[in-house]
Design a protein around this motif. Structure first.
Motif, PDB file in Angstrom:
ATOM      1  N   UNK A 179       0.862  -1.198   0.000  1.00 31.29           N
ATOM      2  CA  UNK A 179       0.000   0.000   0.000  1.00 31.29           C
ATOM      3  C   UNK A 179       0.891   1.238   0.000  1.00 31.29           C
ATOM      4  N   UNK A 180       0.335   2.427  -0.351  1.00 33.39           N
ATOM      5  CA  UNK A 180       1.162   3.638  -0.368  1.00 33.39           C
ATOM      6  C   UNK A 180       1.467   4.155   1.047  1.00 33.39           C
ATOM      7  N   UNK A 181       2.637   4.757   1.166  1.00 34.40           N
ATOM      8  CA  UNK A 181       3.069   5.331   2.446  1.00 34.40           C
ATOM      9  C   UNK A 181       2.879   6.840   2.445  1.00 34.40           C
ATOM     10  N   UNK A 182       2.650   7.388   3.621  1.00 37.02           N
ATOM     11  CA  UNK A 182       2.558   8.839   3.818  1.00 37.02           C
ATOM     12  C   UNK A 182       3.224   9.200   5.123  1.00 37.02           C
ATOM     13  N   UNK A 183       3.712  10.447   5.213  1.00 31.78           N
ATOM     14  CA  UNK A 183       4.180  10.968   6.494  1.00 31.78           C
ATOM     15  C   UNK A 183       3.890  12.467   6.540  1.00 31.78           C
ATOM     16  N   UNK A 198      -5.616   9.369   9.625  1.00 31.94           N
ATOM     17  CA  UNK A 198      -5.645  10.267  10.786  1.00 31.94           C
ATOM     18  C   UNK A 198      -6.714   9.841  11.785  1.00 31.94           C
ATOM     19  N   UNK A 199      -7.442   8.780  11.459  1.00 30.99           N
ATOM     20  CA  UNK A 199      -8.613   8.395  12.261  1.00 30.99           C
ATOM     21  C   UNK A 199      -8.250   7.753  13.596  1.00 30.99           C
ATOM     22  N   UNK A 200      -7.041   7.165  13.668  1.00 31.83           N
ATOM     23  CA  UNK A 200      -6.664   6.451  14.888  1.00 31.83           C
ATOM     24  C   UNK A 200      -7.383   5.111  15.012  1.00 31.83           C
ATOM     25  N   UNK A 201      -8.179   4.770  14.025  1.00 33.20           N
ATOM     26  CA  UNK A 201      -8.955   3.513  14.039  1.00 33.20           C
ATOM     27  C   UNK A 201      -8.124   2.441  13.326  1.00 33.20           C
ATOM     28  N   UNK A 202      -7.425   1.620  14.122  1.00 30.28           N
ATOM     29  CA  UNK A 202      -6.434   0.704  13.538  1.00 30.28           C
ATOM     30  C   UNK A 202      -7.052  -0.344  12.626  1.00 30.28           C
ATOM     31  N   UNK A 203      -8.239  -0.772  12.952  1.00 27.21           N
ATOM     32  CA  UNK A 203      -8.913  -1.767  12.101  1.00 27.21           C
ATOM     33  C   UNK A 203      -9.270  -1.158  10.749  1.00 27.21           C
ATOM     34  N   UNK A 204      -9.780   0.091  10.787  1.00 31.56           N
ATOM     35  CA  UNK A 204     -10.128   0.776   9.535  1.00 31.56           C
ATOM     36  C   UNK A 204      -8.876   1.027   8.695  1.00 31.56           C
ATOM     37  N   UNK A 205      -7.799   1.410   9.367  1.00 29.44           N
ATOM     38  CA  UNK A 205      -6.540   1.679   8.654  1.00 29.44           C
ATOM     39  C   UNK A 205      -6.032   0.394   7.994  1.00 29.44           C
ATOM     40  N   UNK A 206      -6.071  -0.700   8.737  1.00 30.13           N
ATOM     41  CA  UNK A 206      -5.607  -1.984   8.194  1.00 30.13           C
ATOM     42  C   UNK A 206      -6.450  -2.392   6.987  1.00 30.13           C
ATOM     43  N   UNK A 207      -7.763  -2.184   7.076  1.00 29.36           N
ATOM     44  CA  UNK A 207      -8.657  -2.548   5.968  1.00 29.36           C
ATOM     45  C   UNK A 207      -8.374  -1.675   4.748  1.00 29.36           C
ATOM     46  N   UNK A 208      -8.141  -0.370   4.981  1.00 28.67           N
ATOM     47  CA  UNK A 208      -7.846   0.547   3.880  1.00 28.67           C
ATOM     48  C   UNK A 208      -6.528   0.149   3.189  1.00 28.67           C
ATOM     49  N   UNK A 209      -5.519  -0.172   4.010  1.00 32.60           N
ATOM     50  CA  UNK A 209      -4.225  -0.567   3.436  1.00 32.60           C
ATOM     51  C   UNK A 209      -4.360  -1.843   2.622  1.00 32.60           C
ATOM     52  N   UNK A 210      -5.099  -2.779   3.146  1.00 31.54           N
ATOM     53  CA  UNK A 210      -5.333  -4.042   2.445  1.00 31.54           C
ATOM     54  C   UNK A 210      -6.007  -3.785   1.094  1.00 31.54           C
ATOM     55  N   UNK A 211      -7.023  -2.926   1.114  1.00 30.84           N
ATOM     56  CA  UNK A 211      -7.763  -2.619  -0.120  1.00 30.84           C
ATOM     57  C   UNK A 211      -6.846  -1.927  -1.134  1.00 30.84           C
ATOM     58  N   UNK A 214      -4.493  -4.404  -2.693  1.00 33.23           N
ATOM     59  CA  UNK A 214      -5.183  -5.233  -3.684  1.00 33.23           C
ATOM     60  C   UNK A 214      -5.440  -4.448  -4.968  1.00 33.23           C
ATOM     61  N   UNK A 215      -5.866  -3.184  -4.810  1.00 32.54           N
ATOM     62  CA  UNK A 215      -6.145  -2.359  -5.993  1.00 32.54           C
ATOM     63  C   UNK A 215      -4.870  -2.166  -6.825  1.00 32.54           C
ATOM     64  N   UNK A 216      -3.779  -1.830  -6.147  1.00 29.53           N
ATOM     65  CA  UNK A 216      -2.528  -1.554  -6.855  1.00 29.53           C
ATOM     66  C   UNK A 216      -1.999  -2.817  -7.532  1.00 29.53           C
ATOM     67  N   UNK A 217      -2.095  -3.948  -6.840  1.00 32.08           N
ATOM     68  CA  UNK A 217      -1.625  -5.203  -7.430  1.00 32.08           C
ATOM     69  C   UNK A 217      -2.458  -5.564  -8.661  1.00 32.08           C
TER      70      UNK A 217
END
Ligand code: SAH
Length: 237
Positions: A179-183, A198-211, A214-217
């Motif tokens: 997944x793409x990185x940001x800082x 920025x949400x602090x919601x680790x489950x949501x972040x993990x799901x977004x990264x996974x998606x 998958x999209x990039x691949x």
């Protein structure tokens, strides 16, 4: 335990080269891996220490001699021990992260870098070498290819890269691109950080990264996408 790289080359002065920098350099200094070079020239024939000759059957260029390479490999075996012999070659199996992982789990590698038109075929058979390519293009010599392989292996050795988590999430692990990185900063030239990060919601972040992975691949590497691990039985629409 020290992972041992031994490189057979006409140009030992090229090593360690870029491998002396940054993480691989620190790891080399601290003994997590070792690097030896064996100069093919030392096994050359006659007063001129000849290592190559014209191709049998004619044609352009020069070929590294079987007797010279055989003697060099046998000498290298004395110090390198029981490690796989790898010949860098554009005709070899493509180097993959799976192969890198396999080599990192072993004791080391004996790497033969070719030059000119390449090496006498009988060496590959007679010394039971594994031919590995770093990509579908032709380099002038195998040294850079050997460095690429060593670089990829060394960063997997325990203690070389700080957080092992960063290794687990990378491109190719699990058969997906990363997944793409940001800082910081939060906004740059009008581009905002993705809100979810920025949400602090680790489950949501993990799901977004996974998606995103998958999209990039799917977009960039349909070949990887088709072969990925944990592939759902029904293709996504
Ligand atoms: N005539 C050969 C190319 C020789 S290039 C051919 O057409 O296949 C000289 C040397 O560079 C090779 O012996 C090999 O050790 C190295 N080399 C070139 N391209 C490479 C690649 N893609 N991967 C690994 N090693 C490579």
């Amino acid at each position: 335990m020290t992972w041992r790289a031994t490189v057979l080359t006409l140009f030992p002065e090229l090593f360690p080269g870029p491998l002396a920098a940054s993480l691989s350099g620190e790891a080399l200094k601290s003994g997590l891996w070792s690097l030896d070079t064996i100069a093919l020239r030392d096994f050359g024939i006659g007063r001129h220490r000849t290592v190559d000759d014209t191709p049998a059957g004619g044609g352009a260029g020069m070929v590294l001699r079987a007797d010279v390479l055989g003697a060099a490999i046998d000498a290298a075996r004395q110090s390198a021990g029981d490690v796989p012999l790898i010949v860098l070659s554009p005709r070899g199996e493509l180097l993959t992260q799976a192969t890198v992982r396999e080599l990192a789990a072993g004791p080391g590698a004996l790497l033969l870098a070719g030059r000119f038109e390449g090496i006498d075929q009988r060496v590959i058979e007679g010394r039971n070498a594994r031919e590995i390519s770093i990509g579908d293009y032709v380099l002038a010599g195998g040294e850079l290819a050997a460095m690429v392989l060593i670089d990829a292996v060394v960063r997997l050795l325990p203690g070389v890269v700080g957080a092992t988590a960063s290794l687990v999430e990378e491109s190719f692990e699990g058969g997906l691109l990363e997944y793409p990185h940001y800082t910081r900063p939060r906004a740059w030239e009008g581009r905002q950080l993705p809100e979810v990060l920025l949400s602090g919601d680790h489950a949501r972040i993990a799901a977004w990264r996974r998606a995103e992975s998958e999209r990039i691949t799917r977009e960039r590497r349909p070949d990887l996408w088709a072969r990925r691990k944990g592939k759902p039985t029904r293709a996504p629409s």
